[in-house]
Design a protein around this motif. Structure first.
Motif, mmCIF file in Angstrom:
data_model
loop_
_atom_site.group_PDB
_atom_site.id
_atom_site.type_symbol
_atom_site.label_atom_id
_atom_site.label_comp_id
_atom_site.label_asym_id
_atom_site.label_seq_id
_atom_site.Cartn_x
_atom_site.Cartn_y
_atom_site.Cartn_z
ATOM 1 N N ASN A 117 -3.578 19.715 27.233
ATOM 2 C CA ASN A 117 -2.952 19.149 28.443
ATOM 3 C C ASN A 117 -2.859 17.631 28.355
ATOM 4 O O ASN A 117 -1.845 17.037 28.752
ATOM 5 C CB ASN A 117 -3.756 19.554 29.685
ATOM 6 C CG ASN A 117 -3.742 21.057 29.918
ATOM 7 O OD1 ASN A 117 -2.809 21.748 29.512
ATOM 8 N ND2 ASN A 117 -4.779 21.563 30.567
ATOM 9 N N VAL A 118 -3.916 17.004 27.838
ATOM 10 C CA VAL A 118 -3.924 15.544 27.666
ATOM 11 C C VAL A 118 -2.824 15.135 26.693
ATOM 12 O O VAL A 118 -2.076 14.179 26.936
ATOM 13 C CB VAL A 118 -5.301 15.062 27.163
ATOM 14 C CG1 VAL A 118 -5.225 13.601 26.710
ATOM 15 C CG2 VAL A 118 -6.351 15.214 28.252
ATOM 16 N N ALA A 119 -2.721 15.850 25.565
ATOM 17 C CA ALA A 119 -1.704 15.533 24.562
ATOM 18 C C ALA A 119 -0.301 15.655 25.142
ATOM 19 O O ALA A 119 0.569 14.805 24.898
ATOM 20 C CB ALA A 119 -1.865 16.469 23.359
ATOM 21 N N LYS A 120 -0.086 16.689 25.909
ATOM 22 C CA LYS A 120 1.233 16.901 26.506
ATOM 23 C C LYS A 120 1.587 15.783 27.481
ATOM 24 O O LYS A 120 2.720 15.266 27.476
ATOM 25 C CB LYS A 120 1.254 18.251 27.228
ATOM 26 C CG LYS A 120 2.622 18.645 27.774
ATOM 27 C CD LYS A 120 2.565 20.027 28.419
ATOM 28 C CE LYS A 120 3.944 20.430 28.957
ATOM 29 N NZ LYS A 120 3.912 21.757 29.620
ATOM 30 N N GLU A 158 4.633 12.974 27.101
ATOM 31 C CA GLU A 158 5.692 12.901 28.102
ATOM 32 C C GLU A 158 5.817 11.505 28.705
ATOM 33 O O GLU A 158 6.925 11.059 29.019
ATOM 34 C CB GLU A 158 5.432 13.924 29.212
ATOM 35 C CG GLU A 158 5.620 15.373 28.769
ATOM 36 C CD GLU A 158 5.178 16.369 29.829
ATOM 37 O OE1 GLU A 158 4.516 15.935 30.811
ATOM 38 O OE2 GLU A 158 5.482 17.574 29.702
ATOM 39 N N ARG A 159 4.689 10.785 28.829
ATOM 40 C CA ARG A 159 4.719 9.511 29.552
ATOM 41 C C ARG A 159 4.915 8.283 28.662
ATOM 42 O O ARG A 159 5.539 7.312 29.087
ATOM 43 C CB ARG A 159 3.452 9.367 30.389
ATOM 44 C CG ARG A 159 3.348 10.469 31.453
ATOM 45 C CD ARG A 159 2.211 10.251 32.419
ATOM 46 N NE ARG A 159 2.373 9.067 33.256
ATOM 47 C CZ ARG A 159 1.583 8.749 34.271
ATOM 48 N NH1 ARG A 159 0.566 9.561 34.587
ATOM 49 N NH2 ARG A 159 1.771 7.659 34.967
ATOM 50 N N ILE A 160 4.387 8.315 27.428
ATOM 51 C CA ILE A 160 4.585 7.136 26.562
ATOM 52 C C ILE A 160 5.152 7.493 25.185
ATOM 53 O O ILE A 160 5.605 6.614 24.458
ATOM 54 C CB ILE A 160 3.277 6.338 26.370
ATOM 55 C CG1 ILE A 160 2.238 7.192 25.642
ATOM 56 C CG2 ILE A 160 2.747 5.818 27.684
ATOM 57 C CD1 ILE A 160 1.073 6.362 25.108
ATOM 58 N N GLY A 161 5.119 8.769 24.819
ATOM 59 C CA GLY A 161 5.607 9.181 23.504
ATOM 60 C C GLY A 161 4.511 9.121 22.455
ATOM 61 O O GLY A 161 3.843 8.094 22.306
ATOM 62 N N VAL A 162 4.291 10.209 21.765
ATOM 63 C CA VAL A 162 3.245 10.302 20.749
ATOM 64 C C VAL A 162 3.864 10.807 19.453
ATOM 65 O O VAL A 162 4.696 11.712 19.459
ATOM 66 C CB VAL A 162 2.118 11.264 21.213
ATOM 67 C CG1 VAL A 162 1.161 11.577 20.071
ATOM 68 C CG2 VAL A 162 1.366 10.670 22.395
ATOM 69 N N ASP A 163 3.455 10.220 18.318
ATOM 70 C CA ASP A 163 3.989 10.632 17.013
ATOM 71 C C ASP A 163 3.081 11.623 16.298
ATOM 72 O O ASP A 163 3.535 12.351 15.413
ATOM 73 C CB ASP A 163 4.200 9.401 16.123
ATOM 74 C CG ASP A 163 5.234 8.457 16.707
ATOM 75 O OD1 ASP A 163 6.405 8.865 16.801
ATOM 76 O OD2 ASP A 163 4.874 7.320 17.078
ATOM 77 N N GLY A 164 1.805 11.617 16.650
ATOM 78 C CA GLY A 164 0.872 12.521 15.995
ATOM 79 C C GLY A 164 -0.450 12.545 16.743
ATOM 80 O O GLY A 164 -0.730 11.681 17.574
ATOM 81 N N VAL A 165 -1.263 13.558 16.438
ATOM 82 C CA VAL A 165 -2.536 13.758 17.133
ATOM 83 C C VAL A 165 -3.671 13.810 16.125
ATOM 84 O O VAL A 165 -3.516 14.346 15.017
ATOM 85 C CB VAL A 165 -2.512 15.073 17.950
ATOM 86 C CG1 VAL A 165 -3.855 15.335 18.612
ATOM 87 C CG2 VAL A 165 -1.391 15.029 18.990
ATOM 88 N N ILE A 166 -4.812 13.230 16.506
ATOM 89 C CA ILE A 166 -6.035 13.360 15.722
ATOM 90 C C ILE A 166 -7.061 14.066 16.595
ATOM 91 O O ILE A 166 -7.335 13.640 17.720
ATOM 92 C CB ILE A 166 -6.579 11.995 15.273
ATOM 93 C CG1 ILE A 166 -5.604 11.328 14.302
ATOM 94 C CG2 ILE A 166 -7.953 12.148 14.611
ATOM 95 C CD1 ILE A 166 -6.035 9.946 13.841
ATOM 96 N N LEU A 167 -7.601 15.172 16.093
ATOM 97 C CA LEU A 167 -8.635 15.919 16.814
ATOM 98 C C LEU A 167 -10.009 15.460 16.341
ATOM 99 O O LEU A 167 -10.332 15.583 15.160
ATOM 100 C CB LEU A 167 -8.480 17.421 16.571
ATOM 101 C CG LEU A 167 -7.226 18.092 17.116
ATOM 102 C CD1 LEU A 167 -7.214 19.561 16.718
ATOM 103 C CD2 LEU A 167 -7.145 17.961 18.631
ATOM 104 N N SER A 203 -3.325 25.122 19.447
ATOM 105 C CA SER A 203 -2.354 25.023 20.542
ATOM 106 C C SER A 203 -1.534 23.745 20.549
ATOM 107 O O SER A 203 -0.408 23.738 21.047
ATOM 108 C CB SER A 203 -3.065 25.147 21.898
ATOM 109 O OG SER A 203 -3.798 26.340 22.000
ATOM 110 N N VAL A 204 -2.077 22.641 20.028
ATOM 111 C CA VAL A 204 -1.441 21.327 20.171
ATOM 112 C C VAL A 204 -0.008 21.314 19.674
ATOM 113 O O VAL A 204 0.916 20.903 20.381
ATOM 114 C CB VAL A 204 -2.268 20.237 19.446
ATOM 115 C CG1 VAL A 204 -1.447 18.976 19.267
ATOM 116 C CG2 VAL A 204 -3.520 19.914 20.239
#
Length: 463
Positions: free
Chosen positions: A232-235, A239-248, A262-263
């Motif tokens: 939910n945080v990633a989504k 949506e609000r600033i744009g993300v290119d990738g995620v680190i868990l 799920s991400v």
């Protein structure tokens, strides 16, 4: 251990299939129902689970699978491929500007997700790729945040740019990029401030930073242990600033794995890395296919090899080759034993190594029961209580010396005698096996590693 609970449940579900010569559609659907429950209990997004099961079932009940010689293996193969697809199929790298142009990476995330430590880990990793990174402290709110980044930057051997707590983050970011250009730093990593929850003030500050400098990569750090909330945080961030990738982060403590599964499906953004510990080296590239193999208990030999290469230097390789030569001659001594224990510890311990080996077919719980790390430490204390001469030449160990070693290591004399006797037996076995190199033979000098007596809760030699 990452995915421990999920892996155990999936292993149990597929074990029922392997016990049958031929599968019916009912068998497959029953197994997939258990897979569905396992995924939901792992906190995987329910819409993702629904789509996953539908896709897997459509393929698994096809004619090719049901009429195959080994349909159980085909079902596992299909689930493996669907898991890989779910997590992104392809490995995604951080992209850099060509040549010596400055690449600006902005780290974002909630407070407590490990963002500052991860920023330093990223800096250390890109440094090994020939880049000249610089960390920038933009968290002017959290007490000691700047100092934490400076300490981690020092450990990584990376410059940390800071202007204290009395400047706007956007102004600090602008000055940092100018400083990087003048000092030939080609990667600028911005460690931004987090909040306990997503709010308008944080988002506005991140937008101001993006307006002040050209940000080439926005990387979100999320805590894997928060499960569905991490998704939910990633989504929301995307949506609000744009993300290119995620680190868990904290994947080493997440036994469920719902966030990792799920991400990508929910946000469309790839997982770049996973944090597997507190050390700067504990940041692993995320490979969807390898992670799927781990989840299904199929091992991950490639990651194990890479971990060995990252943690063992040239001197370790030389000692390992020398040790291999002594093993063949049956001259493996207690110094070699200490070296092997040290190398395994740097790679995460024996339990971690065995967990990445394919074909063991055991649950994580059984693996931990077989490997008693506490007992291994007690046995290592026995070796450390020996003199250098005694380690090199076990024949010097008289009863009087053994009593001294037992007292020094805090062990019973019977435990010392048992360990030394097993060590001598292993030396003889190694010498015998060394003479059989290249010949067809049964077993292995390490085949009884999890049986016998000595290091597991059920016994076994500690090597």
């Amino acid at each position: 251990m990452a995915f421990e609970s999920l892996t155990d449940k999936l292993t149990a579900a597929f074990a029922k299939l392997r016990g049958k010569g031929r599968l019916t559609e009912a068998d497959v659907r029953t197994a997939l129902k258990e897979v569905k429950m396992a995924l939901l209990e792992a906190d995987v997004n329910f819409r993702v689970v629904k789509q996953f099961i539908a896709s897997a079932e459509e393929r698994a009940v096809g004619a090719d699978v049901m009429s195959g010689l080994n349909p159980a293996q085909m079902v596992v193969k299909i689930v493996n491929e669907e898991l890989t697809k779910l997590m992104g199929s392809e490995t995604t790298e951080i992209s850099f500007q060509p040549g010596q142009a400055v690449t600006v990476i902005m780290m974002v995330g909630l407070q407590g997700a490990g963002k500052t430590t991860t920023a330093a880990k990223i800096a250390a990793k890109v440094k090994t790729k020939g880049k000249n990174p610089m960390l920038t402290a933009l968290d002017i709110y959290r007490p000691a945040a700047i100092r934490q980044l400076q300490v981690n930057g020092e450990k990584a051997g990376v410059e940390v740019f800071s202007m204290g707590e009395n400047h706007r983050p956007a102004d600090i970011a602008r000055a940092a990029v100018e400083h990087a250009v003048k000092n030939r730093r080609n990667v600028v990593i911005l460690d931004t401030a987090g909040r306990l929850q997503i709010d308008d003030a944080m988002m506005e500050e991140l937008r101001e930073i993006k307006s002040a400098v050209t940000v080439h990569q926005t990387i979100l750090t999320v805590d894997a242990m928060t499960g569905q909330e991490a998704v939910n945080v990633a989504k929301t961030f995307d949506e609000r600033i744009g993300v290119d990738g995620v680190i868990l982060t904290k994947m080493d403590g997440d036994t469920r794995g719902g966030a990792a599964l799920s991400v990508k499906a929910v946000t469309g953004r790839p997982i770049l890395y996973v944090g597997m510990g507190e050390k700067l080296s504990d940041l692993e590239q995320f490979y969807p296919d390898r992670m799927a193999g781990r989840i299904l208990g199929m091992g991950d030999v490639l990651s194990l090899i890479e971990k060995a290469q990252a943690n063992l230097d040239a001197s370790d390789e030389t000692r390992t080759r020398e040790m291999a030569g002594r093993v063949k001659k049956g001259k493996f001594d207690f110094n070699d034993y200490l070296d092997s224990m040290s190398q395994m510890r740097r790679m995460g311990g024996l339990t971690s190594i065995l967990g990445m080996m394919p074909g063991l077919g055991v649950r994580q719980e059984d693996l931990e029961n077989a490997v008693d790390e506490k007992k291994m430490k007690r046995i290592e204390a026995i070796v450390l209580s020996m003199t250098p001469e005694e380690r090199a030449n076990p024949k010097l160990l008289t009863p009087r010396r053994k009593f001294r070693i037992a007292k020094g290591s805090g062990n019973d004399i019977a435990e010392v005698n048992r360990f030394i006797k097993q060590f001598e037996q292993m030396q003889k076995m190694m010498k015998q096996m060394g003479g059989l190199t290249g010949k067809k033979r049964r077993g292995s000098p390490f085949g009884g590693m999890l049986g016998g007596q000595g290091f597991g809760r059920r016994g076994g030699f500690p090597f």
